[in-house]
Design an enzyme around this catalytic site. Structure first.
Site, PDB file in Angstrom:
ATOM      1  CG  HIS A   1       1.754   1.167 -12.635  1.00 31.26           C
ATOM      2  ND1 HIS A   1       1.327   2.090 -13.570  1.00 31.26           N
ATOM      3  CD2 HIS A   1       1.567   1.756 -11.435  1.00 31.26           C
ATOM      4  CE1 HIS A   1       0.915   3.189 -12.959  1.00 31.26           C
ATOM      5  NE2 HIS A   1       1.050   3.023 -11.670  1.00 31.26           N
TER       6      HIS A   1
HETATM    7  O1  RIB Z   1       5.575   4.000 -12.746  1.00 30.94           O
HETATM    8  C1  RIB Z   1       5.177   2.755 -12.206  1.00 30.94           C
HETATM    9  C2  RIB Z   1       6.388   1.923 -11.891  1.00 30.94           C
HETATM   10  O2  RIB Z   1       7.161   2.601 -10.901  1.00 30.94           O
HETATM   11  C3  RIB Z   1       6.015   0.564 -11.249  1.00 30.94           C
HETATM   12  O3  RIB Z   1       6.985  -0.392 -11.601  1.00 30.94           O
HETATM   13  C4  RIB Z   1       6.077   0.846  -9.780  1.00 30.94           C
HETATM   14  O4  RIB Z   1       6.440  -0.306  -9.012  1.00 30.94           O
HETATM   15  C5  RIB Z   1       7.194   1.846  -9.696  1.00 30.94           C
HETATM   16  O5  RIB Z   1       8.405   1.126  -9.657  1.00 30.94           O
END
Ligand code: RIB
Ligand code: CA
Length: 309
Positions: free
Chosen positions: A238
């Protein structure tokens, strides 16, 4: 090549760790600060984890400061089923040689913005950025580019409707999205196109460096979490998508949108409503649409292989 000055706003977090390691070694950008926020785990843990990662990268020149300990409205829980009790996969770490900068993290953000052109990579809840706007009205106009990992067009992760970073502090997200800065958002429908597999973990482990070994070790429990939740060990990168945007703006296809955040709603709190109609094509808010995962993976392998013990 002119390097982009970058501040990273983060809640490490295993995928944050990979994103930060990628940023710290990439020649296209100059990381001038890391500010942490309460998110995946409480602030004292995200601050310790950021120090661990910056020390692992050997970047003792980069200040690490702590930002906000709680969201604007509803407090967050203590533990993370996703990232482990300590937020980094529960490995053993020595005390990091990077000290916590004594400055308030939000004030460090304001100082770095005043010092010159700055892009911000926001890969945790948006509390710090909302407080920055509240304390320094108009400062959004002095930020070159704000790249956010957050939101989702169709399906959330922390709830069916909401992605974690927005869900964790939707009031802050609303303040941030309503401001004037140029925003590029990497929502789940983009980030789920970017993932590493067991070959990548084996590759990192085979590098024979501390960065390689620790990256593989952090990703292992994260892969086990993915297997439990999604039925396979592909680990979704992500946060690295927000860094990737600044390394190669051509790598991720984007489109202009209008964006709204739900702050009410029994089932929809934290949901992002992304209006992709053509009338918004030239809006100052854009979302990532598609990315070539093999191209990303080979860049990440090349960059993490550049670290030396
Ligand atoms: O949904 C993904 C996000 O949430 C990313 O930033 C992960 O590190 C969590 O913080
Ligand atoms: Ca994160």
């Amino acid at each position: 090549m002119a390097r982009t000055r970058v501040l990273i706003d983060t809640d490490p977090g295993v995928d944050d760790a990979v994103a930060i390691l990628l940023a710290l070694v990439s020649p296209e950008i100059d990381v001038v600060g890391v500010v942490t926020v309460n998110g995946n785990v409480p602030l004292e843990k995200t601050a310790l984890n950021a120090r661990r990662i910056v020390a692992l990268a050997g970047r003792y020149d980069v200040p690490v400061a702590a930002g906000c300990a709680q969201p604007l409205s509803e407090p967050l829980g203590e533990d993370s089923v996703v990232h482990g009790h300590d937020g980094l996969g529960d490995l053993q770490w020595d005390e990091p040689a990077v000290a916590l900068d004594p400055r308030d993290g939000v004030e460090l953000m304001a100082e770095l913005i005043e010092e010159g052109p700055l892009s911000i990579v926001a890969i945790g809840p948006l509390t710090n950025l909302a407080v920055l706007l509240q304390r320094h009205p108009g400062i959004d106009k002095r930020v070159e580019h704000l790249v956010i990992m957050g939101g989702a067009s169709f399906q959330g992760n922390v709830t069916p409707a909401a992605e974690f970073n927005i869900w964790a502090d939707p009031e802050a997200a609303r303040v941030v999205f309503d401001a004037a800065w140029r925003i590029t958002l990497m929502p789940l429908d983009l980030t789920h196109q970017a993932f590493l597999n067991d070959d990548d973990l084996a590759y990192f482990n085979g590098l024979g460096t501390e960065v390689g070994r620790r990256t593989a070790a952090m990703l292992e429990p994260y892969a086990q979490f993915h297997d439990r939740w999604y039925g396979n060990r592909d680990v979704i990168m992500h946060d690295a998508m927000a860094v990737y945007e600044l390394l190669d703006p051509r790598a991720i296809e984007k489109q202009g949108v209008r964006l709204a955040v739900e702050v009410e709603g029994v089932h929809s709190r934290g949901a992002t409503f992304i209006d992709r109609r053509r009338e918004h094509a030239r809006n100052h808010v854009r979302v990532g649409v598609s990315v070539d995962n093999d191209r990303f993976r080979s860049l990440l392998r090349e960059r993490l292989a550049a670290y030396r013990d």
